[in-house]
Write a protein that holds these residues in place. Structure first.
Motif, PDB file in Angstrom:
ATOM      1  N   LYS A  14       0.851  -1.187   0.000  1.00 39.42           N
ATOM      2  CA  LYS A  14       0.000   0.000   0.000  1.00 39.42           C
ATOM      3  C   LYS A  14       0.886   1.236   0.000  1.00 39.42           C
ATOM      4  CE  LYS A  14      -3.688  -2.185   2.558  1.00 39.42           C
ATOM      5  NZ  LYS A  14      -4.477  -2.151   3.783  1.00 39.42           N
ATOM      6  N   ARG A  15       0.488   2.204  -0.806  1.00 39.72           N
ATOM      7  CA  ARG A  15       1.274   3.428  -0.921  1.00 39.72           C
ATOM      8  C   ARG A  15       0.386   4.636  -0.700  1.00 39.72           C
ATOM      9  NH1 ARG A  15       6.220   2.511  -4.436  1.00 39.72           N
ATOM     10  NH2 ARG A  15       6.223   4.728  -4.222  1.00 39.72           N
ATOM     11  N   VAL A  16       1.018   5.745  -0.375  1.00 42.65           N
ATOM     12  CA  VAL A  16       0.296   6.986  -0.152  1.00 42.65           C
ATOM     13  C   VAL A  16       1.142   8.130  -0.713  1.00 42.65           C
ATOM     14  CG1 VAL A  16       1.250   7.405   2.145  1.00 42.65           C
ATOM     15  CG2 VAL A  16      -0.986   8.326   1.570  1.00 42.65           C
ATOM     16  N   ALA A  17       0.484   9.197  -1.118  1.00 35.84           N
ATOM     17  CA  ALA A  17       1.197  10.342  -1.680  1.00 35.84           C
ATOM     18  C   ALA A  17       1.500  11.363  -0.589  1.00 35.84           C
ATOM     19  CB  ALA A  17       0.364  10.997  -2.774  1.00 35.84           C
ATOM     20  N   LEU A  18       2.709  11.876  -0.611  1.00 40.85           N
ATOM     21  CA  LEU A  18       3.080  13.015   0.208  1.00 40.85           C
ATOM     22  C   LEU A  18       3.109  14.223  -0.706  1.00 40.85           C
ATOM     23  CD1 LEU A  18       6.082  11.683   2.350  1.00 40.85           C
ATOM     24  CD2 LEU A  18       3.692  11.844   3.010  1.00 40.85           C
ATOM     25  N   ILE A  19       2.492  15.294  -0.292  1.00 38.31           N
ATOM     26  CA  ILE A  19       2.513  16.537  -1.054  1.00 38.31           C
ATOM     27  C   ILE A  19       3.545  17.425  -0.378  1.00 38.31           C
ATOM     28  CG2 ILE A  19       1.178  18.496  -1.876  1.00 38.31           C
ATOM     29  CD1 ILE A  19      -1.239  16.318  -1.322  1.00 38.31           C
ATOM     30  N   ILE A  20       4.583  17.770  -1.123  1.00 35.87           N
ATOM     31  CA  ILE A  20       5.736  18.462  -0.553  1.00 35.87           C
ATOM     32  C   ILE A  20       5.888  19.820  -1.232  1.00 35.87           C
ATOM     33  CG2 ILE A  20       8.212  18.339  -0.140  1.00 35.87           C
ATOM     34  CD1 ILE A  20       7.826  15.226  -0.577  1.00 35.87           C
ATOM     35  N   TYR A  21       5.812  20.876  -0.434  1.00 38.94           N
ATOM     36  CA  TYR A  21       5.984  22.238  -0.930  1.00 38.94           C
ATOM     37  C   TYR A  21       7.440  22.637  -0.740  1.00 38.94           C
ATOM     38  CZ  TYR A  21       0.951  22.153  -0.839  1.00 38.94           C
ATOM     39  OH  TYR A  21      -0.356  21.811  -1.060  1.00 38.94           O
ATOM     40  N   LEU A  22       8.044  23.154  -1.815  1.00 34.69           N
ATOM     41  CA  LEU A  22       9.479  23.430  -1.835  1.00 34.69           C
ATOM     42  C   LEU A  22       9.777  24.925  -1.877  1.00 34.69           C
ATOM     43  CD1 LEU A  22      10.263  20.798  -4.580  1.00 34.69           C
ATOM     44  CD2 LEU A  22      10.647  20.527  -2.138  1.00 34.69           C
ATOM     45  N   ARG A  53       2.908   3.137   2.713  1.00 39.46           N
ATOM     46  CA  ARG A  53       1.979   3.675   3.713  1.00 39.46           C
ATOM     47  C   ARG A  53       2.520   3.519   5.138  1.00 39.46           C
ATOM     48  NH1 ARG A  53      -2.908   5.438   3.803  1.00 39.46           N
ATOM     49  NH2 ARG A  53      -3.423   4.867   1.698  1.00 39.46           N
ATOM     50  N   ARG A  54       3.152   2.402   5.434  1.00 46.25           N
ATOM     51  CA  ARG A  54       3.670   2.165   6.793  1.00 46.25           C
ATOM     52  C   ARG A  54       4.726   3.194   7.187  1.00 46.25           C
ATOM     53  NH1 ARG A  54       5.053  -3.962   6.096  1.00 46.25           N
ATOM     54  NH2 ARG A  54       2.999  -4.719   5.590  1.00 46.25           N
ATOM     55  N   GLU A  55       5.478   3.664   6.220  1.00 45.92           N
ATOM     56  CA  GLU A  55       6.578   4.591   6.492  1.00 45.92           C
ATOM     57  C   GLU A  55       6.191   6.058   6.281  1.00 45.92           C
ATOM     58  OE1 GLU A  55       9.351   3.196   3.641  1.00 45.92           O
ATOM     59  OE2 GLU A  55       9.646   1.272   4.641  1.00 45.92           O
ATOM     60  N   ALA A  56       4.948   6.331   5.961  1.00 49.36           N
ATOM     61  CA  ALA A  56       4.531   7.674   5.557  1.00 49.36           C
ATOM     62  C   ALA A  56       4.753   8.727   6.653  1.00 49.36           C
ATOM     63  CB  ALA A  56       3.073   7.664   5.131  1.00 49.36           C
ATOM     64  N   LYS A  57       4.347   8.436   7.860  1.00 47.30           N
ATOM     65  CA  LYS A  57       4.498   9.417   8.954  1.00 47.30           C
ATOM     66  C   LYS A  57       5.964   9.737   9.209  1.00 47.30           C
ATOM     67  CE  LYS A  57       0.281  10.203  10.478  1.00 47.30           C
ATOM     68  NZ  LYS A  57      -0.315  11.511  10.379  1.00 47.30           N
ATOM     69  N   GLU A  58       6.799   8.713   9.229  1.00 45.75           N
ATOM     70  CA  GLU A  58       8.226   8.927   9.458  1.00 45.75           C
ATOM     71  C   GLU A  58       8.843   9.703   8.296  1.00 45.75           C
ATOM     72  OE1 GLU A  58      11.870   9.161  11.072  1.00 45.75           O
ATOM     73  OE2 GLU A  58      10.030   8.538  12.092  1.00 45.75           O
ATOM     74  N   MET A  59       8.476   9.345   7.071  1.00 45.66           N
ATOM     75  CA  MET A  59       8.978  10.077   5.901  1.00 45.66           C
ATOM     76  C   MET A  59       8.531  11.531   5.941  1.00 45.66           C
ATOM     77  SD  MET A  59      10.802   8.451   3.731  1.00 45.66           S
ATOM     78  CE  MET A  59      11.246   6.821   3.272  1.00 45.66           C
ATOM     79  N   GLN A  60       7.295  11.743   6.358  1.00 49.41           N
ATOM     80  CA  GLN A  60       6.781  13.110   6.459  1.00 49.41           C
ATOM     81  C   GLN A  60       7.651  13.938   7.412  1.00 49.41           C
ATOM     82  OE1 GLN A  60       2.857  13.454   8.183  1.00 49.41           O
ATOM     83  NE2 GLN A  60       2.560  15.496   7.333  1.00 49.41           N
ATOM     84  N   ARG A  61       7.993  13.359   8.563  1.00 52.10           N
ATOM     85  CA  ARG A  61       8.846  14.067   9.537  1.00 52.10           C
ATOM     86  C   ARG A  61      10.242  14.311   8.975  1.00 52.10           C
ATOM     87  NH1 ARG A  61       5.727  11.229  13.267  1.00 52.10           N
ATOM     88  NH2 ARG A  61       6.986   9.342  13.190  1.00 52.10           N
TER      89      ARG A  61
END
Length: 114
Positions: A14-22, A53-61
């Motif tokens: 499962k995957r999720v998108a991160l929206i990243i503003y640069l 998806r499992r790593e999304a929160k950590e990647m977000q940080r």
């Protein structure tokens, strides 16, 4: 229905998108090591990066702490109701509103002609 709900019970990840503003347009290339860039907007200075998806929160940080990143958010794609009945109801409501608007405009034009 979300694609993630459809792949439950399969071996697919499962995957999720991160929206990243640069801060700068050229910084998007530095994000390749975190996941797959699927979209980039030069004008708006943001990109969409798919991660597990499992790593999304950590990647977000991790990504939010980078000096060239303004803001990171997780996509709300699972919250979008893609049920056919819901979509049909929305289309019906939009069509009804458009008909009412057209009818008001026609009445207004008729009043101006008189």
């Amino acid at each position: 229905m979300s694609i993630n709900k459809e792949i439950e019970g399969t071996h697919l990840i499962k995957r999720v998108a991160l929206i990243i503003y640069l801060k700068s347009v050229s910084d998007q290339y530095k994000l390749r090591r975190y996941g797959d860039i699927v979209y980039f907007s030069k004008k708006m200075k943001y990109c969409m990066l798919y991660v597990n998806r499992r790593e999304a929160k950590e990647m977000q940080r991790q990504i939010a702490s980078l000096d060239f990143v303004t803001y990171v958010e997780i996509s709300a794609e699972d919250e979008v109701n893609l049920n056919s009945e819901h979509i049909e109801k929305q289309i019906t409501e939009m069509a009804k509103a458009a008909e009412e608007k057209l009818q008001l405009e026609q009445e207004k034009n008729e009043d101006q002609m008189q």
